[in-house]
Design an enzyme around this catalytic site. Structure first.
Site, PDB file in Angstrom:
ATOM      1  N   ARG A 170       0.821  -1.222   0.000  1.00  0.00           N
ATOM      2  CA  ARG A 170       0.000   0.000   0.000  1.00  0.00           C
ATOM      3  C   ARG A 170       0.857   1.274   0.000  1.00  0.00           C
ATOM      4  O   ARG A 170       0.495   2.263  -0.635  1.00  0.00           O
ATOM      5  CB  ARG A 170      -0.980  -0.027   1.175  1.00  0.00           C
ATOM      6  N   THR A 179      10.775 -12.762  12.314  1.00  0.00           N
ATOM      7  CA  THR A 179      11.060 -14.062  12.943  1.00  0.00           C
ATOM      8  C   THR A 179      10.485 -14.044  14.348  1.00  0.00           C
ATOM      9  O   THR A 179      10.536 -13.011  15.018  1.00  0.00           O
ATOM     10  CB  THR A 179      12.577 -14.356  13.020  1.00  0.00           C
ATOM     11  N   ASP A 194      11.754 -15.459  16.780  1.00  0.00           N
ATOM     12  CA  ASP A 194      12.841 -15.639  17.752  1.00  0.00           C
ATOM     13  C   ASP A 194      13.383 -14.333  18.355  1.00  0.00           C
ATOM     14  O   ASP A 194      14.039 -14.357  19.389  1.00  0.00           O
ATOM     15  CB  ASP A 194      14.011 -16.397  17.112  1.00  0.00           C
ATOM     16  N   MET A 250      10.301 -22.462  21.352  1.00  0.00           N
ATOM     17  CA  MET A 250      11.198 -22.277  20.213  1.00  0.00           C
ATOM     18  C   MET A 250      12.310 -21.281  20.515  1.00  0.00           C
ATOM     19  O   MET A 250      12.217 -20.483  21.451  1.00  0.00           O
ATOM     20  CB  MET A 250      10.420 -21.855  18.978  1.00  0.00           C
TER      21      MET A 250
HETATM   22  O1  F6P Z   1      11.877 -19.242  12.640  1.00  0.00           O
HETATM   23  C1  F6P Z   1      12.789 -19.632  13.619  1.00  0.00           C
HETATM   24  C2  F6P Z   1      12.312 -20.862  14.268  1.00  0.00           C
HETATM   25  O2  F6P Z   1      11.068 -20.563  14.789  1.00  0.00           O
HETATM   26  C3  F6P Z   1      13.196 -21.478  15.355  1.00  0.00           C
HETATM   27  O3  F6P Z   1      12.981 -21.043  16.641  1.00  0.00           O
HETATM   28  C4  F6P Z   1      12.931 -22.937  15.176  1.00  0.00           C
HETATM   29  O4  F6P Z   1      14.017 -23.687  15.602  1.00  0.00           O
HETATM   30  C5  F6P Z   1      12.783 -23.047  13.712  1.00  0.00           C
HETATM   31  O5  F6P Z   1      12.171 -21.866  13.300  1.00  0.00           O
HETATM   32  C6  F6P Z   1      12.000 -24.226  13.195  1.00  0.00           C
HETATM   33  O6  F6P Z   1      11.997 -24.133  11.799  1.00  0.00           O
HETATM   34  P1  F6P Z   1      11.347 -25.165  10.816  1.00  0.00           P
HETATM   35  O7  F6P Z   1       9.884 -24.935  10.849  1.00  0.00           O
HETATM   36  O8  F6P Z   1      11.922 -24.843   9.481  1.00  0.00           O
HETATM   37  O9  F6P Z   1      11.708 -26.515  11.307  1.00  0.00           O
END
Ligand code: F6P
Length: 323
Positions: free
Chosen positions: A26, A127, A129, A171
């Site tokens: 946009r 991400t 993370d 994660m």
């Molecule tokens: O995107 C990062 C992450 O969430 C990490 O914390 C985790 O280890 C990874 O992805 C898992 O990735 P995939 O779905 O590719 O196995």
């Protein structure tokens, strides 16, 4: 002069990517810039698979998790042949700016791609993370930590009812930032993250004092912690304290999905909007982030250098609150 932008999402998806895509499209359309979205991250760039994105193409997506552009962890892009093909396709399509929404692997890719093309590239930190330098919160982190505390609160109910010890794995393959905040917010009794040297041995010694109290305990373990994961931790506990009733829960990919929070949607929109403005203003090879509510530009090479240091206050807070 930017007339046409390429856009892609890459690496693990994260909630808020769609809000970011919407803002990029946009903002570009508002400034008479065309946008094409490559599908499946760098894979789409290599295979030249893209869709034209108009204002209406991004209607009704701000609230959705995942990414309408799909994503991938492209193996082919790590080979020079793949990158050369991607560079050729960008030139063939007369793209004069590229926006990449992704995490650290995606920006490592951007650094390599920038060696082959003159076209400016900017990144939006996407991400769950939160392990990138140059932004307070990456796109997806806020939603993910809210998903985790929702799960931890529910687990606490059953843990309380049975007086059980739960080891919960969250994660974060390289960073314990999801674990840290969710441990604080859920009142966890212990935390194991790669950033701290509080390994299984120190957990076992801390657990001695738990023997006198009959109540639930929650231990949050980051996926990337050196202890080897939740099952391993549970095994060590059971070997040392057979009297504890221990259960394990690995939250897994549930953390990557779901509707983005309000903060996430606004943050992702701001980042997408600023990514287009950055290209228009001549920025290149930088990640767009928000620090203290202000837009921040960080070179890709620095953005990917997440160091294993935690915020000192948060570190002390979890130590005191869980003691
Ligand atoms: O995107 C990062 C992450 O969430 C990490 O914390 C985790 O280890 C990874 O992805 C898992 O990735 P995939 O779905 O590719 O196995």
């Amino acid at each position: 002069m930017i007339k046409k932008i390429g856009l892609l999402t890459s690496g693990g998806d994260s909630p808020g990517m769609n809000a970011c895509i919407r803002a990029v499209v946009r903002t570009a359309v508002y400034n008479n810039i065309e946008v094409i979205g490559f599908l499946k991250g760098y894979e789409g760039l290599i295979d030249n698979v893209f869709v034209e994105l108009k204002r209406e193409s991004v209607s009704g997506i701000i609230q959705k998790g995942g990414t309408i552009l799909k994503t991938a962890r492209s193996e082919r892009f790590w080979k020079e042949e793949g990158r050369m093909q991607a560079a050729k396709n960008l030139e063939k399509n007369n793209v004069d700016g590229l926006v990449i929404i992704g995490g650290d692997g995606s920006f490592q890719g951007a650094i390599e791609l920038s060696k082959l093309i003159a076209i400016p590239i900017v990144g939006c930190a996407g991400t769950i993370d939160n392990d990138l330098v140059g932004t307070d919160f990456t796109i997806g982190y806020d939603t993910a930590i809210n998903t985790v505390i929702d799960a931890l609160d529910k687990i606490r109910d059953t843990a309380d009812s049975h007086d059980r010890v739960f080891v919960i794995e969250v994660m974060g393959k390289d960073a314990g930032l999801i674990a840290l905040r969710t441990a604080i917010a859920s009142g966890a009794e212990a935390l194991l993250v790669p950033e701290l040297k509080n390994d299984s041995a120190s957990l076992i010694s801390k657990m001695k004092q738990w023997r006198s109290t009959k109540s639930s305990k929650i231990i949050v373990v980051a996926e990337g912690d050196q202890s080897g994961g939740a099952f391993k931790v549970a095994e060590t506990i059971t070997t040392n304290y057979p009297e504890f009733d221990v259960r394990v829960s690995i939250l897994g990919h549930i953390q990557r999905g779901g509707n983005p929070t309000c903060m996430e949607r606004v943050n992702a929109s701001l980042v997408g909007f600023n990514a287009v403005k950055a290209l228009m203003n001549g920025h290149k090879n930088e990640m767009i982030g928000i620090i203290n509510k202000q837009v921040a530009y960080t070179p890709f090479a620095k953005a990917v250098k997440h160091n294993l240091k935690l915020n000192k206050d948060l570190e002390e807070l979890i130590e005191i609150l869980s003691s």
